[in-house]
Scaffold this motif. Structure first.
Motif, short mmCIF file in Angstrom:
data_model
loop_
_atom_site.label_atom_id
_atom_site.label_comp_id
_atom_site.label_asym_id
_atom_site.label_seq_id
_atom_site.Cartn_x
_atom_site.Cartn_y
_atom_site.Cartn_z
N VAL A 247 2.43 38.61 -44.56
CA VAL A 247 3.13 39.90 -44.54
C VAL A 247 2.21 40.97 -43.92
CG1 VAL A 247 4.09 41.72 -46.01
CG2 VAL A 247 4.63 39.32 -46.49
N ILE A 248 0.92 40.93 -44.27
CA ILE A 248 -0.03 41.90 -43.68
C ILE A 248 -0.07 41.71 -42.15
CG2 ILE A 248 -2.48 42.54 -43.54
CD1 ILE A 248 -2.66 41.87 -46.58
N LYS A 249 -0.03 40.45 -41.73
CA LYS A 249 0.02 40.17 -40.27
C LYS A 249 1.21 40.89 -39.63
CE LYS A 249 2.21 36.61 -38.67
NZ LYS A 249 2.66 35.23 -38.44
N TYR A 250 2.37 40.77 -40.25
CA TYR A 250 3.56 41.44 -39.71
C TYR A 250 3.37 42.96 -39.72
CZ TYR A 250 6.43 37.16 -39.83
OH TYR A 250 6.95 35.91 -39.60
N GLY A 251 2.71 43.46 -40.77
CA GLY A 251 2.47 44.91 -40.87
C GLY A 251 1.60 45.39 -39.71
N ILE A 252 0.56 44.61 -39.39
CA ILE A 252 -0.33 45.00 -38.28
C ILE A 252 0.44 44.91 -36.96
CG2 ILE A 252 -2.45 44.44 -37.02
CD1 ILE A 252 -3.50 43.19 -39.70
N LEU A 253 1.22 43.86 -36.80
CA LEU A 253 1.97 43.67 -35.54
C LEU A 253 2.99 44.78 -35.31
CD1 LEU A 253 2.84 39.84 -35.54
CD2 LEU A 253 1.39 41.01 -33.87
N SER A 254 3.68 45.17 -36.40
CA SER A 254 4.81 46.09 -36.19
C SER A 254 4.47 47.55 -36.50
CB SER A 254 5.99 45.67 -37.07
OG SER A 254 5.68 45.87 -38.43
N ILE B 159 3.54 48.25 -47.33
CA ILE B 159 2.80 47.19 -48.04
C ILE B 159 1.50 47.69 -48.66
CG2 ILE B 159 3.87 45.29 -46.79
CD1 ILE B 159 1.38 45.13 -45.03
N ARG B 160 1.27 48.99 -48.59
CA ARG B 160 0.15 49.53 -49.36
C ARG B 160 0.49 49.52 -50.86
NH1 ARG B 160 -3.88 51.73 -46.64
NH2 ARG B 160 -4.47 53.03 -48.38
N LYS B 161 1.81 49.48 -51.14
CA LYS B 161 2.24 49.31 -52.54
C LYS B 161 2.51 47.81 -52.76
CE LYS B 161 4.56 53.74 -52.90
NZ LYS B 161 5.30 53.95 -51.65
N PRO B 162 2.44 47.33 -54.02
CA PRO B 162 2.63 45.89 -54.25
C PRO B 162 3.93 45.36 -53.64
CG PRO B 162 1.91 46.97 -56.26
CD PRO B 162 2.16 48.06 -55.26
N ILE B 163 3.81 44.25 -52.94
CA ILE B 163 4.95 43.68 -52.21
C ILE B 163 6.12 43.38 -53.16
CG2 ILE B 163 5.69 41.57 -50.98
CD1 ILE B 163 2.98 41.67 -49.52
N ILE C 214 10.92 44.17 -47.67
CA ILE C 214 9.74 43.68 -46.93
C ILE C 214 10.04 42.33 -46.26
CG2 ILE C 214 7.38 42.78 -47.25
CD1 ILE C 214 6.94 45.13 -49.23
N VAL C 215 10.66 41.42 -47.01
CA VAL C 215 10.99 40.12 -46.42
C VAL C 215 11.95 40.32 -45.25
CG1 VAL C 215 12.24 37.94 -46.87
CG2 VAL C 215 10.51 38.74 -48.49
N TYR C 216 12.92 41.21 -45.44
CA TYR C 216 13.90 41.51 -44.39
C TYR C 216 13.18 42.00 -43.12
CZ TYR C 216 17.82 43.96 -42.13
OH TYR C 216 18.75 44.42 -41.23
N ARG C 217 12.26 42.94 -43.31
CA ARG C 217 11.55 43.49 -42.14
C ARG C 217 10.72 42.41 -41.44
NH1 ARG C 217 10.43 49.33 -44.76
NH2 ARG C 217 11.99 50.38 -43.50
N ASN D 185 -8.35 44.65 -48.60
CA ASN D 185 -9.00 44.90 -49.90
C ASN D 185 -7.99 45.16 -51.00
OD1 ASN D 185 -11.59 44.57 -49.11
ND2 ASN D 185 -11.89 46.71 -48.50
N ILE D 186 -6.91 45.90 -50.66
CA ILE D 186 -5.88 46.18 -51.66
C ILE D 186 -5.37 44.87 -52.28
CG2 ILE D 186 -3.46 46.95 -51.92
CD1 ILE D 186 -4.09 49.24 -49.98
N TYR D 187 -5.23 43.85 -51.42
CA TYR D 187 -4.71 42.56 -51.91
C TYR D 187 -5.81 41.64 -52.45
CZ TYR D 187 -0.15 43.90 -50.43
OH TYR D 187 1.04 44.55 -50.35
#
Ligand SMILES: NC(=O)c1ccc[n+]([C@@H]2O[C@H](COP(=O)([O-])OP(=O)(O)OC[C@H]3O[C@@H](n4cnc5c(N)ncnc54)[C@H](O)[C@@H]3O)[C@@H](O)[C@H]2O)c1
Length: 353
Positions: free
Chosen positions: A185-192, A200-204, A211-214, A290-292
């Motif tokens: 999910v973090i990978k997708y966050g960096i990509l998009s 995703i700075r808040k708990p998934i 989040i899954v949808y995005r 680090n958050i995760y």
């Protein structure tokens, strides 16, 4: 409930909802052709949810067979693959019947490959039960088994006919397995970039449906442009070239997600030390890892990682496509000479920021 339609060589729908496993039959009915479904799953998923899935076919006129593998990567092998094909043949599964791959990425990849090759391809339904499988392996049509010589060495591009993503199934995931999915999910966050990166700075778990949808939409868009992974779909490999090298070096004792987190950290450092991204981007990505609670320490030398990457890719040529980060939401495919890898990685590792 959310729906995503994928328009690739096969057009199919992904349904994302909670508590829909018991409705599997009615959900997949529009794409069912034959009178048999053949479920490939693992022992843990079967003990938790096997009866719910099987019960959904009661009184439907559909006969459900089940093939249960021991859980874990070790089962994604040629023995299980052949054994599934033999069992399907013995049970008289025909070309109009359907295979349901039910579980994480392991039953998903193995079952998907069996569906792709049994009688040159039968219908396939993916029902992911891990976060990783929901956001990644159940979508996009990559199916595979591991060979003794390496991971995912035999496989096929084979799109499912439908994906049923029941997010309630994630409630029973061990923390460590859920965390593996968080790395993707973090990978997708960096990509998009934003809004996902901020979200995703808040708990998934708090916003899992959106989040899954995005994440799936990001993958869908790339798959639609480049189904066979020869161009822009390679962006999804962000962090994965290094991750695969780390998994190989560890003898597959490091989980995929933990290796992806280390891979994301190292490519961020490479991107920064090669002058491709600014320091703030490096800091932001470190913060999120680090958050995760991901451990980003490097367990191996630059030389070992470079050699493992080269070993993994030696079948192609002297160049490798590395996915590097220019900004949050902006990554690029950089053709890199294998001979430069060691020094690039060493320079990144030497940076102590
Ligand atoms: N095809 C693709 O595009 C793609 C993409 C990424 C990863 N993969 C593959 O996916 C695999 C990893 O997937 P994974 O992490 O899902 O592994 P997995 O399928 O082994 O599942 C991990 C563990 O979680 C357990 N589990 C699954 N669902 C559960 C649930 N709801 N509750 C409790 N336990 C549950 C499983 O029994 C297993 O022990 C690797 O083989 C990787 O190569 C494929």
């Amino acid at each position: 409930m959310k729906r995503i339609v994928v328009k690739s060589s096969k057009k199919y729908t992904i349904i994302i909802d909670k508590g829909i496993l018991s409705e599997t039959y009615e959900r997949i009915q529009p794409v069912l052709k034959g009178s048999i479904v053949y479920i490939v799953t693992d022992d843990i998923v079967d003990s938790l949810y096997g009866s719910v899935l099987a019960d959904s076919f009661k009184n439907s006129g559909i006969h459900a067979y089940k093939y249960v593998i021991p859980n874990g990567e070790i089962s994604k092998n040629s023995d299980n693959y052949i054994s599934i094909l033999n069992d399907m043949a013995n049970k008289g599964i025909s070309r109009s019947d359907t295979l349901i791959a039910f579980g994480g990425g392991v039953p998903g990849d193995l079952g998907g490959f069996a569906a792709a090759t049994y009688q040159r391809g039968i219908s396939l339904i993916q029902i992911p039960t891990t976060l990783l499988a929901a956001v990644d392996s159940s979508v996009g049509g990559k199916t595979a088994i591991d060979l003794k010589e390496g991971k995912n060495l035999a496989g096929a591009f084979y799109q499912p006919d439908m994906v049923i993503c029941d997010l309630s199934l994630m409630n029973t995931l061990p923390d460590i397995v859920f965390k593996d999915g968080c790395a993707e999910v973090i990978k997708y966050g960096i990509l998009s970039g934003n809004p996902l990166f901020e979200q995703i700075r808040k708990p998934i778990k708090k916003n899992i449906e959106s989040i899954v949808y995005r994440c799936i939409k990001i993958k869908r868009d790339l798959v639609q442009k480049d189904e066979k992974d020869t161009g822009i779909r390679q962006l999804l490999n962000l962090g994965h070239t290094v991750a695969h090298a780390i998994e190989l070096l560890s003898g597959y004792t490091i989980s995929h997600g933990a290796a992806v987190a280390k891979g994301l950290h190292l490519v961020t450092k490479i991107s920064y030390t090669q002058g491709i991204c600014p320091k703030e981007v490096f800091t932001q990505i470190n913060d999120i890892l680090n958050i995760y609670g991901f451990n980003t320490d490097s367990l191996y030398s630059a030389k070992d990682i470079a050699n493992a990457i080269i070993m993994d890719k030696k079948r192609s040529n002297e160049y490798i496509n590395l996915i590097l980060i220019e900004d949050i939401g902006k990554c690029a495919i950089k053709k890199t000479n294998m001979a430069d890898l060691d020094s690039m990685i060493q320079k990144a590792m030497d940076y102590r920021g």
